[in-house]
Design a protein around this motif. Structure first.
Motif, short mmCIF file in Angstrom:
data_model
loop_
_atom_site.label_atom_id
_atom_site.label_comp_id
_atom_site.label_asym_id
_atom_site.label_seq_id
_atom_site.Cartn_x
_atom_site.Cartn_y
_atom_site.Cartn_z
N ARG A 60 -8.83 -8.71 -10.01
CA ARG A 60 -8.40 -7.99 -8.81
C ARG A 60 -9.14 -6.67 -8.64
O ARG A 60 -9.30 -6.18 -7.51
N GLU A 62 -12.28 -5.99 -9.26
CA GLU A 62 -13.73 -6.10 -9.11
C GLU A 62 -14.25 -5.36 -7.88
O GLU A 62 -15.36 -4.82 -7.89
N ARG A 63 -13.46 -5.30 -6.81
CA ARG A 63 -13.93 -4.63 -5.59
C ARG A 63 -13.93 -3.11 -5.71
O ARG A 63 -14.55 -2.43 -4.90
N LYS A 453 -8.69 -0.38 -0.54
CA LYS A 453 -9.66 -1.25 0.12
C LYS A 453 -8.91 -2.47 0.63
O LYS A 453 -8.31 -3.22 -0.16
N ASP A 454 -8.97 -2.63 1.96
CA ASP A 454 -8.25 -3.72 2.61
C ASP A 454 -6.77 -3.64 2.25
O ASP A 454 -6.14 -2.62 2.48
N GLU A 456 -5.47 -3.87 -0.87
CA GLU A 456 -5.29 -3.58 -2.29
C GLU A 456 -5.51 -2.09 -2.55
O GLU A 456 -6.32 -1.43 -1.89
#
Length: 704
Positions: A60, A62-63, A453-454, A456
């Motif tokens: 989760r 990684e972004r 981000k988005d 999350e």
């Protein structure tokens, strides 16, 4: 049928075919064995199952940051105080670190400690396909930069990357471990056979078995997804050397005995294989099945260790019942020089120390076995003090590598958890609730600003304690309880400390599941081999009692003699599997011979004859196995030293006390009921004394 199969490796033509086949097999095996290190995965998080919370956090997160990175914490220190030149060097080093291959992102720092005596810089290292090897090279390159023209300024690389680097250096002495193990085997074989040439044959055969095992494991790791790491490699080495040499000792002992009864060495070997084969195969099967049960583990490292070591045991078995007999027959009787067993000569069975032990035990067997069992039970109480809840980074080594020194310096001048925080990922709508909950957790020093981000959100929590300590894992438990309670947040806590916690919990679960299954299956193997129920139950009880005693003494020695901080969470399970599987070997060697003699002369007489006949070879086998596991202490790792000591001590305890005294006394006391409900149970003991010329056995049998 069995007799025909036993005669194959020792046939007049077949022996040359066997040697030729093994020679052809070893050519590609040696090439593939050298590639085993290429498929090793030594990353701690890779050892965990995919459903572990810390593993899911990696996916989760990684972004928000590179997934395959490990922090290296660089510590500079000067006791008299950091100078402006020191700060300038630290800033220049940080820029230089960015130019090292696999260093990613912008270094954090340099940050000067509040007391003005140390500097800290955190560098992220990318974990490429080379794993620990690659991290070690990066740390070495950083050390070359940091130590250049330091002018008395202390420099250390610690944190997870520093620990990985020191670990790979510790494991790099694996070649030395092989040399030490081989030396131990040769020394014990020289003392056993007093022959300068004979030890070369088992050593050559074991070496071939080890290379072939490593080749098979390489192929499984590359093509079948088997998890292999440095821990697997060094355990495989000592296990193959120890177990395969034990099988060689049993075969050679029986072969030497048969050479006195058969003029043709081919017939003698066929007879020896026919008589010793069932015990050797049952022993290897017990060990292999027990190890394969490790595939039930949730820890990938433990799960992969089982099949790898089972391959080693089975290949060792194959080598010892094919290549070893062929080499012995090719060499002939001279291989035993200077004491060659000539046809028609008398052996030493029925005399010596084990006949005297039998005489002593046979006087009052019930008192002997009860007293021995009580003594072992007292020794087992030390297991309650064993601290098997993991080791911190600085406590994982028997010496003081740079990472341990760096951690000590860091803890004196900076918050212990700085540079290696916990990660928290949640739904973005719950960002403030999650941050507030994490900030209120005891043991969390600070929480970073959430990054969204988005849908999350990602944030870091700095720990007050050493991230690899027990206190830190307790903090992670509290953090998880806090954020999991937020409805709809879908919050998860990860990071290196969370990996340690998940590893401990998985290891505890694995022990609860695997240990009972191992006991049941080993019992079934014994029941099939001995065609009885009582004997397997008693043998299992003695082995479990022996394991408890070994674990209890080990716990006391670790704490009060070696002064280790504790043990890894997987230690009790691995010690159990090795001690139960390997310990039952000696009972198999003894009791199969006792059963063989009991068919002819009755149980009580068979017990004493079996002890006298197998005492020497089993003692030698125990010394070999104990010596090979003790060789693990040559690695500067606490886990290796602890597992090596526990197995070595347990094997010696089982060989010298449990098998020779406890099992023999039980057999003498229980008598023919040992074989219930088989036909042998209905056969009454032969009251006649044993063969003339064996006064020790004669006195013993008459006494019972």
């Amino acid at each position: 049928m069995l007799r025909k199969m036993a005669s194959l490796p020792s046939g007049r033509v077949a022996k040359w075919v066997v040697v030729l086949l093994w020679t052809v097999l070893l050519v590609p095996a040696l090439m593939l064995a050298g590639k085993l290190g290429d498929v090793e995965d030594n990353d701690n998080s890779a050892w965990l199952p995919g459903n572990a919370e810390s593993t899911e956090v990696v996916d989760r997160a990684e972004r928000f940051q590179p997934a395959d990175t490990l922090p290296a914490i660089v510590i500079y220190d000067r006791p008299e105080g950091i100078t402006s030149a020191d700060m300038a060097k630290a800033r220049a080093d940080a820029e230089a670190f960015k130019g090292i291959e696999n260093v990613v992102g912008q270094p954090q720092g340099p940050l000067k400690a509040r007391d003005g005596k140390a500097i800290q810089t955190v560098v992220q290292i990318h974990k490429d396909k080379t794993g620990w090897e690659g991290i070690g090279k990066v740390v070495d390159a950083m050390s070359d930069v940091g130590e250049a023209k330091a002018g008395g300024l202390g420099f250390h690389v610690t944190g997870p990357a520093g620990q990985a680097s020191d670990s790979i250096k510790a494991f790099s002495s694996g070649g030395g471990l092989t040399a030490v193990t081989a030396s131990v085997v040769v020394l014990i074989l020289l003392l056993t056979y007093r022959s300068p040439v004979l030890p070369l044959l088992p050593l050559l055969t074991v070496g071939g078995a080890l290379a072939t095992s490593e080749a098979v494991i390489y192929l499984l790791a590359k093509n079948a997804g088997l998890t292999v790491n440095k821990q697997t490699s060094f355990i495989l080495t000592v296990l193959v050397f120890g177990a395969a040499t034990d099988y060689a000792l049993l075969l050679i002992s029986r072969y030497r005995e048969e050479l006195r009864h058969h003029e043709d060495r081919h017939e003698a070997m066929a007879r020896a294989l026919h008589r010793s084969g069932p015990a050797i195969i049952a022993s290897a099967a017990t060990v292999a099945v027990s190890l394969m049960l490790l595939t039930l583990a949730t820890l990938n490292s433990t799960q992969g260790l089982g099949p790898a070591c089972a391959v080693g045991v089975l290949v060792g078995l194959l080598a010892m019942v094919t290549l070893m007999p062929a080499l012995l027959v090719i060499c002939g009787r001279w291989i035993f020089w200077p004491v060659k067993p000539s046809y028609g000569s008398a052996g030493a069975a029925g005399e010596g120390i084990w006949a005297r032990v039998g005489t002593a035990v046979s006087g009052r067997p019930r008192i002997v076995w009860i007293g021995t069992a009580l003594a072992l039970g007292v020794m087992a109480t030390g297991a309650f003090g064993l601290k098997a809840d993991g080791l911190s980074g600085r406590d994982q080594f028997t010496d003081r590598p740079q990472t341990a020194v760096g951690e000590e310096i860091q803890s004196r001048h900076f918050p212990a958890g700085s540079g290696d925080p916990v990660y928290v990922v949640a739904r973005s709508a719950s960002a403030e609730q999650v941050k507030a909950a994490l900030s209120g957790v005891p043991g969390v020093a600070a929480v970073s600003t959430p990054v969204v981000k988005d849908d999350e959100v990602f944030m870091l929590g700095e720990l007050k304690e050493d991230p690899s300590s027990t206190a830190a894992t307790r903090t992670v438990e509290r953090a998880r309880s806090a954020v999991h309670g937020i409805e709809g947040a879908d919050a998860q806590v990860g990071g290196n400390t969370a990996v340690i916690l998940d590893t401990q919990e998985a290891a505890a679960r694995d022990s609860e599941v695997i240990i009972p299954v191992v006991l049941v299956l080993v019992f079934l193997i014994l029941a099939l081999l001995l065609r009885a129920i009582v004997a397997p139950l008693l043998l299992m009880a003695t082995v479990v009692l022996s394991f408890g005693a070994a674990l209890g003494v080990s716990g006391l020695v670790f704490d009060h003699v070696f002064h280790f901080a504790g043990a890894e969470a997987s230690f009790p399970l691995l010690a159990f599997v090795f001690l139960v599987a390997l310990g039952i070997d000696y009972n198999i060697f003894l009791v199969t011979r006792v059963r063989e003699e009991a068919l002819l002369h009755g149980t009580r007489r068979g017990a004493l004859t079996g002890l006298s006949a197998t005492g020497g070879v089993i003692t030698s086998a125990g010394l070999v196995l104990a010596g090979t596991f003790a060789a693990m202490a040559s690695l500067p790792l606490v886990f290796a030293a602890e597992l090596g000591f526990a197995v070595a001590f347990g094997v010696l305890l089982d060989t010298m006390i449990v098998r020779s005294v406890l099992v023999t006394a039980l057999t003498l006391d229980v008598g023919r009921w040992m074989w219930w409900p088989s036909k042998l149970f209905r056969q009454h003991d032969d009251p006649r004394p044993p063969t003339a010329g064996k006064p020790g056995l004669e006195r013993a049998v008459r006494s019972v």
